[in-house]
Design a protein around this motif. Structure first.
Motif, PDB file in Angstrom:
ATOM      1  N   SER A 254       3.652   5.672  -0.874  1.00 45.61           N
ATOM      2  CA  SER A 254       3.040   6.120   0.862  1.00 45.61           C
ATOM      3  C   SER A 254       2.139   5.458   1.124  1.00 45.61           C
ATOM      4  CB  SER A 254       1.678   7.371   0.091  1.00 45.61           C
ATOM      5  OG  SER A 254       2.259   8.302  -0.860  1.00 45.61           O
ATOM      6  N   TYR A 255       1.883   4.419   0.401  1.00 38.84           N
ATOM      7  CA  TYR A 255       1.810   3.318   1.674  1.00 38.84           C
ATOM      8  C   TYR A 255       2.831   2.467   2.116  1.00 38.84           C
ATOM      9  CZ  TYR A 255      -0.329  -1.347   2.145  1.00 38.84           C
ATOM     10  OH  TYR A 255      -0.893  -2.734   2.739  1.00 38.84           O
TER      11      TYR A 255
ATOM     12  N   ARG B 271       4.185   4.366   5.027  1.00 42.54           N
ATOM     13  CA  ARG B 271       3.787   5.200   6.106  1.00 42.54           C
ATOM     14  C   ARG B 271       3.730   3.289   6.713  1.00 42.54           C
ATOM     15  NH1 ARG B 271      -0.932   6.539   2.718  1.00 42.54           N
ATOM     16  NH2 ARG B 271      -1.471   4.901   2.990  1.00 42.54           N
TER      17      ARG B 271
ATOM     18  N   PHE C 281       7.589   3.141   8.034  1.00 45.78           N
ATOM     19  CA  PHE C 281       7.580   4.147   8.954  1.00 45.78           C
ATOM     20  C   PHE C 281       7.873   3.521  10.339  1.00 45.78           C
ATOM     21  CE2 PHE C 281       6.041   7.905  11.960  1.00 45.78           C
ATOM     22  CZ  PHE C 281       7.552   7.940  12.320  1.00 45.78           C
ATOM     23  N   SER C 282       6.015   3.177  10.937  1.00 40.28           N
ATOM     24  CA  SER C 282       4.921   2.327  11.742  1.00 40.28           C
ATOM     25  C   SER C 282       5.851   1.112  11.896  1.00 40.28           C
ATOM     26  CB  SER C 282       4.301   1.871  11.087  1.00 40.28           C
ATOM     27  OG  SER C 282       3.877   0.976  10.184  1.00 40.28           O
TER      28      SER C 282
END
Length: 144
Positions: free
Chosen positions: A90-91, A94, A97-98
């Motif tokens: 998950s880290y 994120r 994606f950014s």
């Protein structure tokens, strides 16, 4: 009765050996030509979590992760930042994606990680202490 007690004792000792093997220390290794003798926990966190990708010697760091399903990877991130494999996924999702950074280079196993560290002065990886060879330098140890 003695025979049953002996069998139970053997089973308990076998279980203890398996647990001891699962909880061995993880070490962070670099190429001996990297110019790095030691790293701090914070430096390793910065490198492996994409915050800062330079070694103290000034060279760009090439962090190497072993396969997601490997026990070494799970232990490394649990001991380093107290995160599970799913939390690490998950880290990275994120951050990728950014567009902030990219995850460490992933290899299928410890053997490949060690080969990359041996052949690249910028590479840095984590392995079980039992896998360390004379061709790499241990710069940090994470103990359970």
């Amino acid at each position: 009765m003695k025979r049953i007690a002996f069998i139970v004792l053997l089973m308990l000792l076998s279980a203890a050996d398996v647990r001891a093997a699962d909880t061995g220390s993880i070490v962070v290794v670099v190429n001996p030509q990297s110019g790095v003798d030691k790293l701090t926990r914070d430096e390793i966190i910065d490198i492996f979590l994409g915050r800062y990708r330079k070694l103290p010697s000034g060279k760009m760091a090439l962090p190497i992760d072993v396969a997601e399903a490997s026990p070494e990877r799970a232990r490394f991130y649990q001991l380093l930042v107290k995160k599970s494999p799913s939390e690490m996924s998950s880290y990275w999702a994120r951050l990728v994606f950014s567009g902030q950074t990219s995850p460490p280079f992933q290899v299928p196993d410890t053997k490949t990680a060690l080969e990359l560290v041996q052949s690249s002065p910028n590479a840095i990886a984590y392995v079980d202490r039992a896998a360390v060879t004379a061709n790499v330098k241990v710069v940090f140890e994470l103990k359970p």
